[in-house]
Design an enzyme around this catalytic site. Structure first.
Site, PDB file in Angstrom:
ATOM      1  N   ARG A 241      -6.974  20.975   0.421  1.00  0.00           N
ATOM      2  CA  ARG A 241      -7.917  19.931   0.044  1.00  0.00           C
ATOM      3  C   ARG A 241      -8.206  19.889  -1.452  1.00  0.00           C
ATOM      4  NH1 ARG A 241     -13.475  19.793   3.263  1.00  0.00           N
ATOM      5  NH2 ARG A 241     -11.949  19.779   4.956  1.00  0.00           N
TER       6      ARG A 241
ATOM      7  N   HIS B 278      -2.944  12.326   7.664  1.00  0.00           N
ATOM      8  CA  HIS B 278      -4.167  12.930   7.118  1.00  0.00           C
ATOM      9  C   HIS B 278      -5.363  12.578   7.998  1.00  0.00           C
ATOM     10  CE1 HIS B 278      -6.036  14.955   3.688  1.00  0.00           C
ATOM     11  NE2 HIS B 278      -6.996  14.046   3.682  1.00  0.00           N
TER      12      HIS B 278
ATOM     13  N   TYR C 271     -10.062  -6.077   1.314  1.00  0.00           N
ATOM     14  CA  TYR C 271      -9.876  -7.101   0.284  1.00  0.00           C
ATOM     15  C   TYR C 271      -8.816  -6.720  -0.746  1.00  0.00           C
ATOM     16  CZ  TYR C 271     -14.379  -8.757   2.067  1.00  0.00           C
ATOM     17  OH  TYR C 271     -15.383  -9.201   2.881  1.00  0.00           O
TER      18      TYR C 271
END
Length: 747
Positions: A33, A79, A123
């Protein structure tokens, strides 16, 4: 409720079980991570993002796709984490003010340097950049290992081939468990120059490359937002040698001349990771709080280019002094920490030096080069095997046709007759009739010769480290040509310079000087009225309260507050509450106990002296400069034994001291008999049989001792013949002259 079977219960010490599980969590956080890999400079989430975009064929020259599609593939296949965290990672890779060489080409609102967030993923659209494509170059050529995804249904690369030095080029930051990383971005052209230097050392083992030599080619970070690094070279060298350090970064500014000798300061670049909106808010706050009176206004006139305009108060303000003050008070100057903590080549986290980081990248590139070369060699050998079979077929074309037409097992017969391999025989059987043209035979011979030449070159490359370094050197030269300093993307943005030596104005000088009247009541409520009020002006107080102290000062002054516990507290005149209302309790401004009282309130006079005394008649002289307290806790000046309390703190004005006790006895002695101390009980001022000190005063002996006569006349009396009351310090003294106030006070 289902009961557990006895054999499924494992007994273990709680501390051991807890530490084992926490260690597993810590390792997962570190490895999967928070820390980047030294080979490709990516964390798992970034690697999976780019790989998912590659699988979606979002190449630099193709069209865009919705970010929601990318994020969906990432969390669904590679993931299994929150979609928002994955989208945030994607957004950052597309921000040219966050990443030096963006890996994602975004279309839509991806946020800005003011700190505004990107639009929702439904968007925005994205595709890979050329840099990202270069990072993954060779994935189809067995350049790196693959592993199963979390659900075992697909595969993902363990690391990217990484022909682009992404770790240092784009930097990285992250916080793991017990460790963190913070790597600044660098210029790719300079990194390529540094790698070429290390390649020379690899080709000639007698060469020993030092950090100093590397820094000649890689002088320091190159931030996407530009700015100026003003860190001394020796500090930069030490940081890169140890992998830990810091770089002092300043905004870039210029002086813009205006008519009539006026000027503005225009800021065109700010330090990395500083939000422009918050920076402007901080400067505006300094102006409104009058902490920077030499600055009148700040305006944001930014469009595509950054333009922050600072307007000085007048033409006499020195621009360097103004900017030095802003560098000290705002994020126009920051320190970027270097902590080169990465997952090293041995798959362990550790802090590397600059040279170790580049060496690890080179080792990875050699490994990738060999794996890709072997892959190509195997592919060529398979093709040559087929082509050799074709050539045998052309040489024995009539026999091949006969075998195919007449033999029951044509494949086996051809293998026996012409000593062909299984692959060659299968390829001949699958040939189309039109491939039997003479022209086709010529093309096969030409292709065979070319592949033989490529094969010999690949075999030579695999066998020769020298050729490998030449190959990598050419590859790095090509990367520099594509992304180096001569390109728009690659030209250096952050400059180097020395920190200006202009003196920073002290904080007091930043406060606008305005007259005030400091007022404090008996109950300890303090305030500062604007202007200098007249002594006879009546002020309002809380019911049951009244005035105790009143004096004129300025907002630039410091105010001494002497408490009954022997401490002096220091408060800035600009920090005092305004004159509206009754002010604020002193105890809210300084750390004074509820049982302590304000004994004296007076302005600090630089270079002056004060006389402090306690109820038992002991005291000394203290220099005002040594009495300034830097904290709210105050500064202990007068030590108090037993039940003694501090009673006096007065400015020294004169050459003599007059003291009077509760027993109404007066003593006059020279000021030179008192010691000057920074802290202590002091010496005996007057000896008492009963009671203690009532009052004291300093005065000039030749002007005489003055006290009020009392009554409605408000007359004052001055006694110049003080011989009867003059004695040595510590004497008992005598009763004062007739008419001395009965309250035993000099004022």
């Amino acid at each position: 409720m289902t009961e557990l079977a006895p054999e499924s219960i494992v007994e273990a010490p709680f501390a051991e079980a807890l530490s084992e599980r926490y260690l597993a969590y810590a390792l997962s956080t570190i490895m999967s991570r928070s820390l980047p890999d030294v080979r490709d400079g990516l964390k798992p989430v970034h690697r999976r993002l780019l790989y998912a975009m590659r699988m979606l064929k979002l190449d630099p020259k193709t069209g865009y796709k919705k970010c929601a599609r990318v994020v969906g593939d990432v969390i669904g296949k590679y993931h299994p984490h929150g979609d928002q965290s994955v989208y945030d990672a994607l957004v950052r890779l597309a921000q040219d003010f966050s990443v030096r060489y963006p890996l994602v080409d975004g279309q839509g609102n991806f946020g800005n340097i003011d700190g505004d967030n990107a639009a929702a993923m439904r968007y925005t659209e994205a595709r890979m950049t050329e840099v990202a494509a270069l990072l993954m170059e060779g994935l189809d050529e067995d350049a790196v290992d693959f592993r199963a995804t979390y659900d075992g249904e697909e595969e993902e690369p363990v690391v990217f081939p990484g022909a682009f030095p992404n770790l240092l080029a784009n930097g990285s930051s992250g916080i793991a468990v017990g460790m963190a990383t913070n790597i600044p971005p660098h210029n790719v052209g300079e990194l390529m120059d540094g790698l070429q230097l290390l390649i020379e050392a690899r080709r000639d083992p007698s060469l020993e490359i030092t950090t100093q030599q590397l820094i000649d080619r890689i002088p320091g970070p190159d931030f996407p937002t530009g700015g100026q690094i003003v860190e001394p070279r020796e500090n930069i060298v030490q940081a890169y040698e140890t992998g830990r350090g810091a770089f002092r970064v300043r905004a870039k500014w210029e002086k813009e001349e205006l008519p009539r000798g006026l000027y503005n300061i225009v800021i065109t670049e700010i330090p990395f990771q500083v939000q422009k909106s918050k920076l402007i808010e901080k400067i505006a706050e300094l102006i409104s709080d009058k902490k920077l009176p030499i600055l009148t206004d700040v305006r944001d006139e930014s469009a595509e280019d950054m333009r922050i305009v600072l307007e000085p108060k007048n033409r006499t303000v020195d621009e360097k002094v103004l900017m030095e003050s802003l560098f000290k008070l705002t994020d126009l100057e920051t320190r970027f920490s270097l902590n080169l903590n990465v997952i090293a080549s041995d798959n362990r986290p550790r802090v590397l030096s600059l040279k170790e980081t580049l060496d690890s990248f080179l080792d990875h590139q050699v490994d990738v080069l060999l794996r890709r070369s072997n892959f190509k060699l195997n592919k060529i050998e398979r093709r040559l095997e087929i082509l050799s079979g074709y050539l045998i077929a052309y040489l024995n074309l009539d026999e091949v046709i006969r075998i195919i037409r007449e033999e029951d097992d044509a494949k086996a017969e051809m293998m026996r007759a012409f000593k062909l391999t299984d692959n060659q025989a299968e390829a001949i059987l699958n040939m189309r009739l039109r491939a039997l043209r003479k022209l086709e035979e010529i093309e096969i011979k030409s292709e065979h010769d070319k592949l033989e030449d490529q094969k010999s070159k690949l075999m030579a490359l695999i066998a020769s480290p020298k050729l490998q370094w030449i190959e990598l050197g050419d590859k790095f030269a090509d990367v520099k040509k594509r992304f180096g300093q001569d390109t728009e993307l690659g030209k250096r943005r952050t400059r180097f310079g020395e920190a200006p030596v202009a003196e920073v104005m002290p904080i007091e000088a930043m406060i606008e000087k305005e007259p005030i009247t400091v007022v404090c009541s008996k109950r300890g409520w303090i305030r500062a009225l604007k202007g200098h009020t007249k002594p006879e002006e009546v002020l309002k107080y809380k019911e049951g309260d009244e005035e105790k102290f009143r004096f004129h000062a300025y907002t630039t002054d410091k105010v001494f507050l002497f408490a009954s516990n022997g401490k002096i507290f220091t408060v800035g005149g600009d920090k005092l509450p305004g004159g509206r209302g009754n002010g604020e309790p002193v105890r809210l401004m300084v750390d004074m106990d509820a049982n302590d009282e304000v004994i004296s309130l007076l302005p600090y006079m630089p270079g002056g002296k004060m006389l402090v005394a306690s109820s038992i008649g002991k005291g000394f002289v203290v220099e005002a400069d040594n009495a300034v307290a830097m904290t709210k806790g105050g500064k202990q000046i007068l030590n108090l034994p037993g039940d003694a309390v501090a009673t006096h703190c007065i400015p020294v004005d004169g050459d003599s001291v007059a003291v009077i006790g509760d027993n109404r006895k007066l003593l006059v002695f020279g000021l030179d008999e008192l010691p000057t101390m920074n802290r202590g009980q002091g010496v005996a001022l007057q000896r008492y049989k009963d009671g203690g000190l009532s009052d004291l005063i300093t005065f000039h002996r030749d002007e005489g001792l003055t006290w009020p006569m009392g009554g409605a006349s408000e007359r004052w009396r001055t006694e110049t013949d003080l011989g009867p009351w003059t004695g040595k310090r510590g004497n008992a003294g005598r009763l004062p002259p007739m008419g001395f106030p009965r309250n035993k006070k000099f004022r």
